[in-house]
Design an enzyme around this catalytic site. Structure first.
Site, short mmCIF file in Angstrom:
data_model
loop_
_atom_site.label_atom_id
_atom_site.label_comp_id
_atom_site.label_asym_id
_atom_site.label_seq_id
_atom_site.Cartn_x
_atom_site.Cartn_y
_atom_site.Cartn_z
N THR A 23 -7.11 -4.69 -12.94
CA THR A 23 -6.59 -3.39 -13.33
C THR A 23 -6.91 -3.12 -14.79
OG1 THR A 23 -4.75 -3.70 -11.79
CG2 THR A 23 -4.53 -1.93 -13.40
N CYS B 258 4.24 -8.30 -9.29
CA CYS B 258 2.86 -8.81 -9.34
C CYS B 258 2.85 -10.08 -10.16
CB CYS B 258 1.92 -7.77 -9.96
SG CYS B 258 0.18 -8.22 -9.78
#
Length: 272
Positions: A72, A246
């Site tokens: 990301t 996460c």
């Protein structure tokens, strides 16, 4: 753009087409992480992704086999984007004795080398103060009053992207609380940026750091994420509470269980 005009074509070319970028910078963050900069051929091009969407990088493992891994980005501008990446070197991490599948190759890749990436949809979509949970299976927009984050290590990047988007949207009043776990203070990514978001948006965003190894100067939480941390730092969940997570696989399994015990609806628990 209204929600009704915002379309997600998960099988469209935007999310399936692979393209080339160039590695132009690799700046150390700490002892095992770098901030990578990748440039487009077109100096005006951008990834153009919504918050929490990510990319997959194609490369080679130590056996010479082609592998893909998801990352990301945390910043982009015309012509380039930046991604922090933790390197899993062989014979360093007990969980990964052979090293990571892709990161040893990325660490040694020559600057100005080209590599292949593609855009990916992810398991959460955010747009104009609303969310779609698991957009590959669902196209219903939902609004959440509170978003809880539990992240470990490099798992902070998708959370940071969403926190950044919500804080920068003056029309979004979503409350956010982040519990961010690391081994040491030196392992914390984006600490300065997260603290700045908290200072500027103190009525909207709160961050709590917890680490396993600390000295007498550490003022934050101590140890692994646990139920007591959640009950002391998180607001009581409601029907409109979203719990996201996460981190490493063992941590993710525990956090899902903790969210359920804490009272977050199962359908509202999302792993980035």
């Amino acid at each position: 753009m209204d929600q009704k005009d915002f379309k997600i074509e998960s099988l469209g070319e935007y999310f399936t087409k692979k393209f080339q970028v160039t590695l132009t910078q690799r700046e150390p963050i700490n002892h095992d992480s770098y901030l990578f900069r990748f440039d487009f051929k077109n100096p005006k091009e951008r990834l153009g992704l919504q918050a929490v969407q990510h990319i997959k990088i194609s490369g080679f493992n130590l056996k010479g086999e082609v592998v893909e891994r998801a990352y990301t980005h945390v910043f982009e501008d015309d012509g380039y984007f930046q991604i922090p990446i933790k390197i899993y070197r062989p014979n360093v991490h007990p969980q990964f004795p052979n090293g990571g599948e892709l990161t040893p190759w990325l660490e040694k890749l020559d600057l100005n080398s080209e590599l292949t990436i593609k855009r990916c949809l992810g398991k959460l979509c955010y747009h104009n103060n609303q969310f779609i949970v698991r957009p590959k299976l669902n196209n219903t927009w939902s609004q959440f009053d509170t978003v809880l984050f539990i992240c470990g290590g490099s798992g902070i990047t998708p959370a940071y992207q969403l926190i950044q988007s919500i804080c920068n949207n003056p029309n979004d009043n979503t409350k956010m609380v982040l519990l961010y776990a690391n081994k040491t203070e030196q392992d914390i990514w984006l600490q300065k940026e997260l603290n700045e978001f908290q200072a500027k948006h103190k009525d909207q965003f709160t961050v709590h750091f917890t680490i396993d190894k600390f000295d007498e100067n550490w003022k934050g939480l101590k140890g692994h994420v646990n139920f007591e941390m959640m009950t002391s730092k998180f607001p009581k969940p409601t029907e409109t509470t979203l719990g996201v997570l996460c981190g490493p696989k063992p941590m993710n399994k525990l956090v899902i269980y903790l969210y359920e015990q804490f009272g977050v609806k199962k359908d509202n628990i999302v792993k980035f």
